[in-house]
Design an enzyme around this catalytic site. Structure first.
Site, PDB file in Angstrom:
ATOM      1  CG  ASP A 264      -1.889   1.154   1.279  1.00 47.17           C
ATOM      2  OD1 ASP A 264      -1.721   2.102   0.503  1.00 47.17           O
ATOM      3  OD2 ASP A 264      -2.815   1.104   2.106  1.00 47.17           O
TER       4      ASP A 264
ATOM      5  CG  ASP B 111      -3.415   3.740  -3.287  1.00 50.40           C
ATOM      6  OD1 ASP B 111      -4.229   2.877  -3.664  1.00 50.40           O
ATOM      7  OD2 ASP B 111      -3.652   4.542  -2.362  1.00 50.40           O
ATOM      8  CD  GLU B 112      -5.172  -0.738  -1.415  1.00 49.05           C
ATOM      9  OE1 GLU B 112      -5.287  -0.550  -0.201  1.00 49.05           O
ATOM     10  OE2 GLU B 112      -6.090  -1.207  -2.122  1.00 49.05           O
TER      11      GLU B 112
END
Length: 408
Positions: free
Chosen positions: A18, A113-114
């Site tokens: 993350d 973003d992951e």
């Protein structure tokens, strides 16, 4: 029969990454003068929108994703507002994926973003997995940006790895072993778990479930009843470290929306922006190889009033048919000064399930193929329908956190 999770060790099968305050961190990476300062990224420079990202310095003042700009200024008078550069964030996303894959293959990209990596063989050893996590952090700093940080979770399944990545921010590394379950989860709140949003949280409370310890103690059948379906059973297994095969998902809608800057808040300009949004959605639809059976249009006005309407269409994926449906809906709009506009295609059908129609025009399909090929090769908006010419720079690329736009 015990309802507690088994303590038999299961291997660490997943690494979940993350990126911390992603959009704001990219801006701070590019602009050293922003480092250590409260920063919020916004879609447009107006008080009527919200922050789509906040640096950790801004979060210390209570500013977070979703905070209205006006409220953010009150909470943190010194906050620096930066207009989002979505295309840049996409470029950085792909660079980060490459950096991660220099250490470990990326199995699933969850959002901008992951991402998650499946651990295999000796990689499932705790020491080896932890070294891989540290190597990934270093690779991102060395190959993408020296100030970029990420939190990483290691666990027997992807669900718990995601939970672990949220337990220590920024720049965390948390391991959840099956032998640690369920006690390691007891300090969390119910809505710390993925999939437990406000509505599900309220339902859990109505069933008398107020703590994670209570949730973990319930039998599988009880969780199925609470969730009113198979997801409850999956939750039971996830909490016990079981690595379930994820069922395939099918897209239900594809669309775009845009808050109009002050200079475009007229009916004529709003219509042109709506056409651009519909064209973007149509191109995405073709790339996904789906057809749409309906179009929904919505308008938000400056007096906070909103309006929406929808219509069905012959299953299509060509822009012209979609624009014709948009024109019909636009005639139904009420009067008022527009603030925002959106267009969403629904009733999506994968191409292999599409029923051919006598009303389909093969010439339109060929035109769309040619336009897409040019735009993919030379850049978005190189070829477009003339109605959007004067607003072609409006509604630029935006990132939904669960999807990553392609780079053309």
């Amino acid at each position: 029969m015990s309802t507690q999770p088994e303590n038999k060790d299961k291997p660490l099968r997943w690494l979940f990454l993350d990126l911390n305050s992603y959009f704001a961190s990219i801006e701070q990476e590019l602009r050293p003068e922003l480092r250590g300062k409260p920063v919020a990224v916004v879609p447009v420079m107006t008080n009527s929108t919200c922050c789509i990202a906040a640096s950790y310095e801004a979060k210390a003042f209570g500013v977070k994703t979703g905070t209205m700009v006006g409220e953010a200024k009150k909470l943190c008078p010194e906050i620096r507002l930066i207009e989002a550069q979505h295309q840049l964030y996409v470029e950085y996303h792909h660079a980060i994926v490459q950096a991660v894959e220099s250490c470990l293959p990326v199995a699933v990209v969850m959002s901008i973003d992951e991402m998650a990596c499946r651990l295999m063989g000796s990689e499932q050893n705790l020491d080896k997995a932890a070294r891989l996590a540290k190597n990934i952090k270093q690779a991102i700093r060395d190959k993408v940006g020296k100030t970029l940080r990420c939190s990483i979770g290691l666990a027997p399944n992807r669900f718990l790895a995601k939970v672990a990545s949220d337990m220590q921010k920024p720049d965390g590394l948390v391991v959840i072993r099956s032998s640690d379950l369920p006690q390691i989860l007891y300090s969390l709140k119910l809505d710390d778990f993925p999939g437990i949003g406000p509505r599900m949280h309220k339902r859990l409370l109505l069933h008398g479930i107020q703590t994670v310890e209570q949730l973990c103690a319930l039998p599988k059948a009880h969780l199925r009843k609470v969730w009113e379906g198979i997801v409850g059973e999956r939750f039971w297994h996830w909490l016990r470290g079981d690595d379930l095969v994820e069922p395939p998902t099918q897209k239900g809608t594809v669309g775009h929306s845009h808050i109009l800057p002050p200079e475009l808040r007229t009916i004529e300009n709003a219509y042109a922006v709506a056409q651009k949004l519909a064209q973007k959605a149509a191109m995405r639809l073709r790339k996904m190889n789906y057809y749409a059976g309906g179009l929904q249009l919505w308008l938000r006005f400056v007096n906070e009033r909103s309006w929406s309407a929808k219509t069905t269409m012959v299953e299509c994926q060509d822009t012209l048919t979609i624009l014709e449906a948009l024109h019909v809906l636009w005639q139904q709009k009420p009067a008022g000064k527009p603030l925002g506009v959106g267009a969403t295609l629904f009733d999506l059908v994968p191409a292999h399930l599409h029923n051919l129609s006598l009303f389909e025009d093969p010439k339109r399909a060929k035109l769309m193929q040619a336009m897409d090929a040019i735009n993919i090769k030379f850049g978005t908006d190189k070829v477009y329908f003339g109605g959007i010419h004067h607003v072609k720079h409006a509604a630029p690329t935006r990132i939904a956190f669960t999807s990553i736009p392609d780079l053309f």
